[in-house]
Design an enzyme around this catalytic site. Structure first.
Site, PDB file in Angstrom:
ATOM      1  CE1 TYR A  56      -5.937  -5.368  -1.036  1.00 42.57           C
ATOM      2  CE2 TYR A  56      -4.194  -7.120  -1.422  1.00 42.57           C
ATOM      3  CZ  TYR A  56      -4.653  -6.074  -0.750  1.00 42.57           C
ATOM      4  OH  TYR A  56      -3.922  -5.505   0.552  1.00 42.57           O
ATOM      5  N   PRO A 203       4.990   0.442   2.401  1.00 43.27           N
ATOM      6  CG  PRO A 203       6.354  -1.328   1.441  1.00 43.27           C
ATOM      7  CD  PRO A 203       5.060  -0.945   1.416  1.00 43.27           C
TER       8      PRO A 203
END
Length: 279
Positions: A56, A203
């Site tokens: 990231y 999710p």
């Protein structure tokens, strides 16, 4: 009743609903300031598990979290991932699990996060070009040196998890998994059987119109949002599931955390559960 907490590796107690930091921007300055505010608000709201990675921003996300949260509260666990590096042609990102790369990325993470030990370090991906024993052996050496506390894996199969556990103790697995995408159901089952934390990335995801309609219907019945229903289903799915939804907005963060208060009935859970079955 399912607990709202879990002990990773039997030792690291965390709130099951965590936070994925991937979406936090590190630039320009105004966006970075808002990202710092989101990270701080997450901790204010009681989040104790935050996930980041070298990938990231090449460590920029780790630096952002340190800027926002260091010195860290005792109960906060920041887990990071290594094993993807800019070592491809022209400096492209690629899977790279060579021991020297993994060791360098761990040392960088320690520096950027401003810690002497990473309590949970996950291998971002298994590098098919480097023997698994070499990849995990390098991380085990760092563990023996006290630089890493515990080890986890990401995006693995049941067989890869089995082989890894023959080499090191694995306390967490981070695979893609949500209400409408259950490709890794066997991996979750293996984790549940072994008491290994399962951290689903992505999710929350939406399928076709019919699936969205069913989720929306349950949300309306529950006085919740569709996102909250999707997270509530994950929390009800297994006690080892630790969702890490990410966002760059405080309002979404607060919405996500409120999913802990959504209690699905058995009938609602079964209706949602059937959404992944072949039609």
């Amino acid at each position: 009743m399912t607990s709202d907490t879990f002990r990773i590796g039997g030792e690291l107690g965390v709130r099951r609903l965590g936070f994925g930091a991937m979406r936090l921007p590190t630039e320009p300055a105004d966006d970075r300031e808002r990202a710092v505010a989101v990270a701080r608000r997450a901790v204010e709201l009681g989040i104790t598990l935050i996930d980041t990675a070298h990938l990231y921003g090449g460590g920029a996300n780790e630096e952002l979290l340190a800027e926002a949260l260091h010195p860290y509260p005792d109960e906060l666990l920041i887990t990071t991932k290594v094993g993807v590096a800019r070592t491809g042609p022209g400096g492209d990102w690629r899977l790279d699990g060579r021991p020297e790369i993994l060791r360098d990325q761990v040392e960088q993470a320690l520096h950027r996060l401003r810690v002497e030990r990473i309590e949970l370090l996950q291998l971002h991906r298994i590098d098919p070009e480097t023997p698994l024993a070499e990849q995990l052996g390098a991380l085990r050496e760092l563990q023996d040196e006290g630089r890493i506390g515990r080890l986890g894996l990401s995006e693995v199969t049941v067989d890869e998890l089995r082989r890894a556990r023959e080499i090191v103790e694995v306390v967490s697995v981070q695979n893609r998994y949500n209400l409408l995408d259950r490709e890794h159901e066997p991996v979750l089952a293996a984790c549940e059987a072994a008491g290994i934390a399962f951290l689903p990335w992505r999710p929350v995801a939406w399928g076709n119109a019919g699936e969205r309609a069913e989720i929306a219907a349950v949300a309306a019945e529950s006085g919740a949002t569709p996102t909250q229903v999707a997270l509530a289903w994950l929390l009800a799915r297994s006690p080892v599931v630790l969702p890490i939804p990410g966002t760059a907005r405080i309002s979404h963060l607060e919405e996500n955390l409120a999913a802990e208060g959504v209690r699905l009935t058995e009938a609602q859970y079964q209706r949602l559960d059937r959404l992944s079955e072949p039609t």
